[in-house]
Design a protein around this motif. Structure first.
Motif, PDB file in Angstrom:
ATOM      1  N   ALA A  45      -0.020  -7.548  -5.515  1.00 30.22           N
ATOM      2  CA  ALA A  45      -0.143  -6.147  -5.901  1.00 30.22           C
ATOM      3  C   ALA A  45       0.169  -5.270  -4.709  1.00 30.22           C
ATOM      4  O   ALA A  45       0.063  -5.692  -3.551  1.00 30.22           O
ATOM      5  CB  ALA A  45      -1.544  -5.848  -6.427  1.00 30.22           C
ATOM      6  N   VAL A  46       0.562  -4.036  -5.008  1.00 27.32           N
ATOM      7  CA  VAL A  46       0.867  -3.044  -3.979  1.00 27.32           C
ATOM      8  C   VAL A  46      -0.223  -1.985  -3.991  1.00 27.32           C
ATOM      9  O   VAL A  46      -0.422  -1.298  -5.004  1.00 27.32           O
ATOM     10  CB  VAL A  46       2.245  -2.392  -4.209  1.00 27.32           C
ATOM     11  CG1 VAL A  46       2.503  -1.332  -3.143  1.00 27.32           C
ATOM     12  CG2 VAL A  46       3.347  -3.449  -4.198  1.00 27.32           C
ATOM     13  N   VAL A  47      -0.928  -1.862  -2.884  1.00 26.62           N
ATOM     14  CA  VAL A  47      -1.960  -0.836  -2.725  1.00 26.62           C
ATOM     15  C   VAL A  47      -1.296   0.452  -2.264  1.00 26.62           C
ATOM     16  O   VAL A  47      -0.560   0.455  -1.272  1.00 26.62           O
ATOM     17  CB  VAL A  47      -3.010  -1.283  -1.685  1.00 26.62           C
ATOM     18  CG1 VAL A  47      -4.009  -0.153  -1.421  1.00 26.62           C
ATOM     19  CG2 VAL A  47      -3.724  -2.538  -2.156  1.00 26.62           C
ATOM     20  N   MET A  48      -1.532   1.527  -2.994  1.00 30.01           N
ATOM     21  CA  MET A  48      -1.049   2.835  -2.562  1.00 30.01           C
ATOM     22  C   MET A  48      -2.042   3.372  -1.539  1.00 30.01           C
ATOM     23  O   MET A  48      -3.157   3.742  -1.877  1.00 30.01           O
ATOM     24  CB  MET A  48      -0.891   3.774  -3.755  1.00 30.01           C
ATOM     25  CG  MET A  48       0.203   3.335  -4.710  1.00 30.01           C
ATOM     26  SD  MET A  48       1.828   3.303  -3.889  1.00 30.01           S
ATOM     27  CE  MET A  48       2.779   2.276  -5.018  1.00 30.01           C
ATOM     28  N   GLY A  49      -1.632   3.358  -0.269  1.00 31.69           N
ATOM     29  CA  GLY A  49      -2.549   3.571   0.841  1.00 31.69           C
ATOM     30  C   GLY A  49      -3.206   4.930   0.835  1.00 31.69           C
ATOM     31  O   GLY A  49      -2.549   5.951   0.647  1.00 31.69           O
ATOM     32  N   ASN A  50      -4.488   4.937   1.063  1.00 30.26           N
ATOM     33  CA  ASN A  50      -5.254   6.166   1.174  1.00 30.26           C
ATOM     34  C   ASN A  50      -5.910   6.214   2.548  1.00 30.26           C
ATOM     35  O   ASN A  50      -6.254   5.183   3.120  1.00 30.26           O
ATOM     36  CB  ASN A  50      -6.337   6.243   0.089  1.00 30.26           C
ATOM     37  CG  ASN A  50      -5.764   6.165  -1.299  1.00 30.26           C
ATOM     38  OD1 ASN A  50      -5.728   5.111  -1.900  1.00 30.26           O
ATOM     39  ND2 ASN A  50      -5.299   7.286  -1.818  1.00 30.26           N
ATOM     40  N   GLY A  51      -6.099   7.419   3.090  1.00 28.70           N
ATOM     41  CA  GLY A  51      -6.795   7.544   4.361  1.00 28.70           C
ATOM     42  C   GLY A  51      -5.857   7.582   5.539  1.00 28.70           C
ATOM     43  O   GLY A  51      -4.746   8.123   5.462  1.00 28.70           O
TER      44      GLY A  51
END
Length: 268
Positions: A45-51
Protein backbone atom coordinates in the motif's frame (compact mmCIF):
# COMPACT_ATOMS: atom_id res chain seq x y z
CA UNK A 1 -6.26 -11.59 -7.13
CA UNK A 2 -3.32 -9.53 -5.88
CA UNK A 3 -4.12 -6.00 -4.72
CA UNK A 4 -2.22 -2.77 -4.22
CA UNK A 5 -3.95 -0.11 -2.14
CA UNK A 6 -2.48 3.03 -3.71
CA UNK A 7 -4.01 5.52 -1.27
CA UNK A 8 -4.21 5.10 2.49
CA UNK A 9 -3.15 6.91 5.68
CA UNK A 10 -1.03 5.59 8.52
CA UNK A 11 0.47 8.16 10.86
CA UNK A 12 0.69 7.86 14.62
CA UNK A 13 1.14 11.63 14.69
CA UNK A 14 -2.57 12.04 13.86
CA UNK A 15 -4.56 10.60 16.81
CA UNK A 16 -7.94 10.99 15.10
CA UNK A 17 -7.09 8.15 12.68
CA UNK A 18 -7.33 5.48 15.41
CA UNK A 19 -11.04 6.00 16.25
CA UNK A 20 -11.79 6.26 12.51
CA UNK A 21 -10.30 2.81 12.01
CA UNK A 22 -12.25 1.37 14.94
CA UNK A 23 -15.53 2.73 13.56
CA UNK A 24 -15.05 0.66 10.39
CA UNK A 25 -13.96 -2.53 12.15
CA UNK A 26 -10.18 -2.12 12.19
CA UNK A 27 -7.38 -1.47 14.65
CA UNK A 28 -4.92 1.28 13.85
CA UNK A 29 -1.80 -0.82 14.38
CA UNK A 30 0.95 -2.20 12.20
CA UNK A 31 0.17 -5.75 13.35
CA UNK A 32 -3.49 -5.47 12.42
CA UNK A 33 -2.66 -3.95 9.03
CA UNK A 34 -0.23 -6.73 8.22
CA UNK A 35 -2.76 -9.40 9.20
CA UNK A 36 -5.52 -7.81 7.11
CA UNK A 37 -3.22 -7.40 4.14
CA UNK A 38 -2.33 -11.09 4.29
CA UNK A 39 -6.00 -12.11 4.63
CA UNK A 40 -7.18 -9.92 1.74
CA UNK A 41 -4.17 -10.55 -0.52
CA UNK A 42 -3.07 -6.90 -0.42
CA UNK A 43 0.57 -7.03 -1.47
CA UNK A 44 1.49 -3.43 -0.69
CA UNK A 45 0.00 0.00 0.00
CA UNK A 46 0.98 3.62 -0.51
CA UNK A 47 0.68 5.90 2.52
CA UNK A 48 -0.15 9.48 1.63
CA UNK A 49 2.33 11.16 3.96
CA UNK A 50 1.10 13.51 6.63
CA UNK A 51 3.16 15.72 8.93
CA UNK A 52 6.85 16.51 8.69
CA UNK A 53 8.78 16.35 5.41
CA UNK A 54 11.92 15.20 7.20
CA UNK A 55 12.82 11.73 5.89
CA UNK A 56 13.55 10.35 9.37
CA UNK A 57 9.93 11.03 10.35
CA UNK A 58 8.69 8.57 7.72
CA UNK A 59 9.52 5.07 8.90
CA UNK A 60 7.12 2.40 7.70
CA UNK A 61 7.02 -1.41 7.67
CA UNK A 62 8.27 -3.08 4.50
CA UNK A 63 4.77 -3.69 3.11
CA UNK A 64 4.11 0.07 3.00
CA UNK A 65 5.55 2.81 0.80
CA UNK A 66 4.80 6.53 1.07
CA UNK A 67 4.30 9.76 -0.83
CA UNK A 68 5.81 12.74 0.93
CA UNK A 69 3.03 15.23 1.65
CA UNK A 70 3.25 19.02 1.62
CA UNK A 71 1.24 20.79 4.31
CA UNK A 72 0.51 24.51 4.65
CA UNK A 73 3.77 25.35 6.42
CA UNK A 74 5.80 23.76 3.64
CA UNK A 75 3.67 25.46 1.01
CA UNK A 76 4.32 28.86 2.53
CA UNK A 77 8.10 28.24 2.37
CA UNK A 78 8.29 27.16 -1.27
CA UNK A 79 10.46 27.43 -3.29
CA UNK A 80 12.90 27.55 -0.33
CA UNK A 81 16.10 25.63 -1.17
CA UNK A 82 16.10 23.80 2.19
CA UNK A 83 12.55 22.52 1.59
CA UNK A 84 13.48 21.33 -1.89
CA UNK A 85 16.53 19.58 -0.46
CA UNK A 86 14.40 17.72 2.08
CA UNK A 87 11.95 16.70 -0.64
CA UNK A 88 14.81 15.39 -2.75
CA UNK A 89 16.15 13.44 0.22
CA UNK A 90 12.75 11.72 0.45
CA UNK A 91 12.63 10.98 -3.26
CA UNK A 92 16.07 9.40 -3.06
CA UNK A 93 14.68 6.75 -0.69
CA UNK A 94 13.25 3.51 -2.09
CA UNK A 95 10.39 3.70 0.41
CA UNK A 96 9.29 7.10 -0.95
CA UNK A 97 7.36 6.58 -4.19
CA UNK A 98 6.09 10.09 -4.89
CA UNK A 99 4.91 13.51 -3.72
CA UNK A 100 1.41 14.33 -2.40
CA UNK A 101 -0.22 17.76 -2.80
CA UNK A 102 -3.36 18.94 -1.00
CA UNK A 103 -4.94 21.73 -3.07
CA UNK A 104 -8.23 22.78 -1.56
CA UNK A 105 -6.82 22.42 1.93
CA UNK A 106 -3.83 24.45 0.72
CA UNK A 107 -5.19 27.49 -1.08
CA UNK A 108 -2.85 27.34 -4.08
CA UNK A 109 -3.50 26.09 -7.62
CA UNK A 110 -1.33 23.19 -8.74
CA UNK A 111 -0.34 25.26 -11.79
CA UNK A 112 1.34 27.82 -9.53
CA UNK A 113 5.01 28.42 -10.38
CA UNK A 114 6.14 27.58 -6.85
CA UNK A 115 5.36 23.92 -7.65
CA UNK A 116 7.49 23.78 -10.77
CA UNK A 117 10.73 22.68 -9.00
CA UNK A 118 8.73 19.84 -7.37
CA UNK A 119 7.45 18.62 -10.71
CA UNK A 120 10.96 18.70 -12.12
CA UNK A 121 12.27 16.70 -9.14
CA UNK A 122 9.48 14.15 -9.57
CA UNK A 123 10.38 13.70 -13.22
CA UNK A 124 14.08 13.45 -12.39
CA UNK A 125 13.43 10.59 -9.94
CA UNK A 126 10.67 9.07 -12.09
CA UNK A 127 8.14 9.26 -9.27
CA UNK A 128 4.58 10.62 -9.56
CA UNK A 129 2.86 13.60 -8.01
CA UNK A 130 -0.44 12.60 -6.36
CA UNK A 131 -2.94 15.46 -6.08
CA UNK A 132 -6.07 15.73 -3.98
CA UNK A 133 -8.96 16.46 -6.34
CA UNK A 134 -12.67 16.73 -5.61
CA UNK A 135 -14.57 17.54 -2.45
CA UNK A 136 -12.72 18.35 0.76
CA UNK A 137 -13.35 16.61 4.06
CA UNK A 138 -14.12 19.84 5.90
CA UNK A 139 -15.61 23.26 5.30
CA UNK A 140 -12.24 25.01 5.46
CA UNK A 141 -11.21 23.77 2.01
CA UNK A 142 -11.71 25.89 -1.13
CA UNK A 143 -13.11 23.77 -3.96
CA UNK A 144 -11.82 25.98 -6.76
CA UNK A 145 -8.25 24.85 -6.00
CA UNK A 146 -8.99 21.11 -6.12
CA UNK A 147 -11.14 20.91 -9.23
CA UNK A 148 -9.70 18.21 -11.54
CA UNK A 149 -9.42 20.64 -14.47
CA UNK A 150 -6.63 22.43 -12.57
CA UNK A 151 -4.45 19.32 -13.02
CA UNK A 152 -4.59 19.75 -16.79
CA UNK A 153 -2.47 22.91 -16.63
CA UNK A 154 0.31 21.23 -14.64
CA UNK A 155 0.22 18.04 -16.72
CA UNK A 156 0.43 19.92 -20.02
CA UNK A 157 3.40 21.99 -18.86
CA UNK A 158 5.27 19.00 -17.41
CA UNK A 159 4.66 16.08 -19.80
CA UNK A 160 7.57 14.08 -18.34
CA UNK A 161 6.01 14.11 -14.88
CA UNK A 162 3.33 11.57 -13.95
CA UNK A 163 0.33 12.93 -12.06
CA UNK A 164 -2.33 11.02 -10.11
CA UNK A 165 -5.72 12.66 -9.51
CA UNK A 166 -6.78 11.26 -6.16
CA UNK A 167 -10.49 10.46 -5.67
CA UNK A 168 -11.15 10.73 -9.44
CA UNK A 169 -12.10 14.38 -8.89
CA UNK A 170 -15.39 13.30 -7.31
CA UNK A 171 -18.02 14.72 -7.85
CA UNK A 172 -16.66 16.34 -11.05
CA UNK A 173 -16.56 13.03 -12.90
CA UNK A 174 -16.79 14.27 -16.54
CA UNK A 175 -14.06 16.84 -15.92
CA UNK A 176 -11.74 14.26 -14.36
CA UNK A 177 -12.39 11.89 -17.27
CA UNK A 178 -11.57 14.64 -19.77
CA UNK A 179 -8.23 15.36 -18.04
CA UNK A 180 -7.38 11.63 -18.02
CA UNK A 181 -8.29 11.18 -21.68
CA UNK A 182 -6.33 14.25 -22.83
CA UNK A 183 -3.09 13.78 -20.89
CA UNK A 184 -1.01 10.63 -21.31
CA UNK A 185 0.86 11.44 -18.08
CA UNK A 186 -2.25 11.65 -15.86
CA UNK A 187 -3.79 8.77 -13.89
CA UNK A 188 -6.51 8.65 -11.23
CA UNK A 189 -7.14 6.68 -8.08
CA UNK A 190 -10.56 5.64 -6.81
CA UNK A 191 -9.98 6.26 -3.11
CA UNK A 192 -12.44 7.97 -0.82
CA UNK A 193 -15.58 7.50 -2.91
CA UNK A 194 -17.31 6.05 0.16
CA UNK A 195 -16.92 6.54 3.90
CA UNK A 196 -17.79 4.36 6.89
CA UNK A 197 -19.58 1.00 6.87
CA UNK A 198 -22.28 0.23 4.32
CA UNK A 199 -24.66 -2.41 2.98
CA UNK A 200 -23.47 -3.05 -0.58
CA UNK A 201 -26.84 -4.09 -2.06
CA UNK A 202 -28.61 -1.14 -0.46
CA UNK A 203 -25.83 1.20 -1.54
CA UNK A 204 -26.12 0.30 -5.22
CA UNK A 205 -29.92 0.36 -5.14
CA UNK A 206 -30.15 3.81 -3.55
CA UNK A 207 -27.35 5.36 -5.62
CA UNK A 208 -27.83 3.63 -8.96
CA UNK A 209 -27.77 6.90 -10.92
CA UNK A 210 -24.46 8.00 -9.45
CA UNK A 211 -22.78 4.63 -10.01
CA UNK A 212 -24.06 4.52 -13.58
CA UNK A 213 -22.43 7.91 -14.22
CA UNK A 214 -19.22 6.80 -12.52
CA UNK A 215 -18.99 3.69 -14.72
CA UNK A 216 -19.70 5.79 -17.82
CA UNK A 217 -16.93 8.30 -17.17
CA UNK A 218 -14.42 5.70 -16.02
CA UNK A 219 -14.94 3.93 -19.33
CA UNK A 220 -14.66 7.17 -21.26
CA UNK A 221 -11.33 7.91 -19.62
CA UNK A 222 -9.65 5.07 -21.47
CA UNK A 223 -11.13 1.72 -20.67
CA UNK A 224 -9.81 1.66 -17.10
CA UNK A 225 -6.21 1.65 -18.35
CA UNK A 226 -5.32 4.65 -16.18
CA UNK A 227 -7.40 3.93 -13.09
CA UNK A 228 -5.89 2.83 -9.77
CA UNK A 229 -7.45 1.16 -6.75
CA UNK A 230 -7.16 2.96 -3.41
CA UNK A 231 -9.25 3.17 -0.25
CA UNK A 232 -8.41 6.29 1.79
CA UNK A 233 -8.23 3.95 4.80
CA UNK A 234 -9.03 4.32 7.69
CA UNK A 235 -12.20 5.96 6.32
CA UNK A 236 -13.56 2.61 5.07
CA UNK A 237 -13.47 -1.09 5.88
CA UNK A 238 -10.87 -2.69 3.59
CA UNK A 239 -12.85 -5.81 2.71
CA UNK A 240 -16.04 -3.86 2.03
CA UNK A 241 -14.23 -1.43 -0.26
CA UNK A 242 -12.69 -4.27 -2.25
CA UNK A 243 -16.15 -5.80 -2.75
CA UNK A 244 -17.54 -2.38 -3.71
CA UNK A 245 -14.88 -1.93 -6.40
CA UNK A 246 -15.30 -5.50 -7.66
CA UNK A 247 -18.96 -4.67 -8.30
CA UNK A 248 -18.23 -1.27 -9.81
CA UNK A 249 -15.36 -2.23 -12.13
CA UNK A 250 -15.98 -4.77 -14.94
CA UNK A 251 -14.22 -8.02 -14.07
CA UNK A 252 -12.03 -7.99 -17.19
CA UNK A 253 -10.34 -4.83 -15.85
CA UNK A 254 -9.80 -6.03 -12.25
CA UNK A 255 -6.15 -6.98 -12.62
CA UNK A 256 -5.25 -3.61 -14.11
CA UNK A 257 -7.22 -1.50 -11.64
CA UNK A 258 -6.44 -3.47 -8.49
CA UNK A 259 -2.77 -4.16 -9.22
CA UNK A 260 -0.97 -3.56 -12.51
CA UNK A 261 -1.46 0.19 -13.01
CA UNK A 262 -0.46 1.09 -9.45
CA UNK A 263 2.60 -1.15 -9.75
CA UNK A 264 3.58 0.72 -12.93
CA UNK A 265 2.80 4.28 -11.80
CA UNK A 266 4.41 4.00 -8.36
CA UNK A 267 7.16 1.54 -9.40
CA UNK A 268 6.17 -0.91 -6.66
Amino acid sequence: MKIIDAHMHFSKAIPSFAPMAERVGHLYTEEHLQAEFARLNIERAVVMGNGSIRPECHQYPDFLRYCIGLDNKVMEALPDAHILDLLEQNLQRESCVGIKLYPGYNHVYVGDARFFPLYELAAQYDKPVAIHTGSTANGMGFLKYCHPLTVDEAAAQFPKTRFVMCHFGNPWLPDAAAVLEKNANVFADLSGLLEGLFDLDELFEENSGYFSLLRTWLGYAGGYEKVIYGTDWPLVNMEQYIHFMQCLIPEKHHEKVFYQTAKHVYHL
